[in-house]
Write an enzyme that holds these catalytic residues in place. Sequence first.
Site, PDB file in Angstrom:
ATOM      1  N   CYS A  12       0.846  -1.186   0.000  1.00 17.26           N
ATOM      2  CA  CYS A  12       0.000   0.000   0.000  1.00 17.26           C
ATOM      3  C   CYS A  12       0.881   1.235   0.000  1.00 17.26           C
ATOM      4  O   CYS A  12       1.865   1.293   0.739  1.00 17.26           O
ATOM      5  CB  CYS A  12      -0.896  -0.011   1.241  1.00 17.26           C
ATOM      6  SG  CYS A  12      -1.993   1.407   1.373  1.00 17.26           S
ATOM      7  N   HIS A  33      -9.236  -3.455  -1.888  1.00 22.56           N
ATOM      8  CA  HIS A  33      -8.219  -2.667  -1.193  1.00 22.56           C
ATOM      9  C   HIS A  33      -8.575  -1.182  -1.221  1.00 22.56           C
ATOM     10  O   HIS A  33      -8.556  -0.503  -0.187  1.00 22.56           O
ATOM     11  CB  HIS A  33      -6.855  -2.916  -1.859  1.00 22.56           C
ATOM     12  CG  HIS A  33      -5.721  -2.174  -1.243  1.00 22.56           C
ATOM     13  ND1 HIS A  33      -4.728  -2.809  -0.539  1.00 22.56           N
ATOM     14  CD2 HIS A  33      -5.396  -0.855  -1.228  1.00 22.56           C
ATOM     15  CE1 HIS A  33      -3.850  -1.909  -0.110  1.00 22.56           C
ATOM     16  NE2 HIS A  33      -4.236  -0.713  -0.527  1.00 22.56           N
ATOM     17  N   GLU A  34      -8.908  -0.674  -2.405  1.00 22.96           N
ATOM     18  CA  GLU A  34      -9.209   0.754  -2.537  1.00 22.96           C
ATOM     19  C   GLU A  34     -10.521   1.123  -1.850  1.00 22.96           C
ATOM     20  O   GLU A  34     -10.623   2.179  -1.224  1.00 22.96           O
ATOM     21  CB  GLU A  34      -9.214   1.172  -4.008  1.00 22.96           C
ATOM     22  CG  GLU A  34      -7.888   0.987  -4.717  1.00 22.96           C
ATOM     23  CD  GLU A  34      -6.704   1.652  -4.014  1.00 22.96           C
ATOM     24  OE1 GLU A  34      -6.881   2.719  -3.392  1.00 22.96           O
ATOM     25  OE2 GLU A  34      -5.596   1.099  -4.092  1.00 22.96           O
ATOM     26  N   HIS A  52     -10.048   1.649   1.787  1.00 20.98           N
ATOM     27  CA  HIS A  52      -9.558   2.996   2.109  1.00 20.98           C
ATOM     28  C   HIS A  52     -10.735   3.949   2.328  1.00 20.98           C
ATOM     29  O   HIS A  52     -10.711   4.769   3.250  1.00 20.98           O
ATOM     30  CB  HIS A  52      -8.687   3.551   0.976  1.00 20.98           C
ATOM     31  CG  HIS A  52      -7.266   3.120   1.027  1.00 20.98           C
ATOM     32  ND1 HIS A  52      -6.414   3.458   2.052  1.00 20.98           N
ATOM     33  CD2 HIS A  52      -6.530   2.388   0.157  1.00 20.98           C
ATOM     34  CE1 HIS A  52      -5.217   2.956   1.818  1.00 20.98           C
ATOM     35  NE2 HIS A  52      -5.263   2.297   0.674  1.00 20.98           N
TER      36      HIS A  52
END
Length: 190
Positions: free
Chosen positions: A99, A141-142, A145
């Site tokens: 990351c 993953h994004e 966030h």
Amino acid sequence: MTVRPITITGEPVLHRPTRPVTSFDEELRQLVADMFETMDLANGVGLAATQVGVDLRLFTYAFANDDDAPDRGVVINPRLVLGKISEEDPDRDEEAEGCLSVPGLSFPLKRAEQATVSYQDEDGVQRRFEAHGWFARVMQHETDHLDGKLYVDRLNKRWSAKARKAIKREGWGVPGNTWLPGRDEDPFGH
């Protein structure tokens, strides 16, 4: 376009949920252009707005895929429906994630192999695609966030302890740490 500093774990914006995008205007287009510039210079496959200090629900990505999605795009106000996540231990070599906000480190993490991604484009038009394999991992993953989570927050007990030690050793976990792609050394050695 402007390259923006990338926030490092410990910065509050990374650890809280984002606000939905409601204005699809020139200011949004400029943010998206800046994010693509920053992501490309950082050699990233994705970049969430929180990683450049903005608490809006959007991310950019650049990932060649065999799905029905563009290899490069912006995802705004995403909603994901995930396939099953295996309960096996993650494979250190095959499932290691990195990351840009935990620069230079990587740890293995189990993710769903499939995700249905519903989102809006830069014009506010509702869209949808299926993502598989590593592309599905990037989408998860994004989106994490945008929900105020980093991948290190999802690690199993063994890898979480290693991540916490590494983050402490680097002096992260507190506000104020950033790095600037193109100026600072690439933490992943690209």
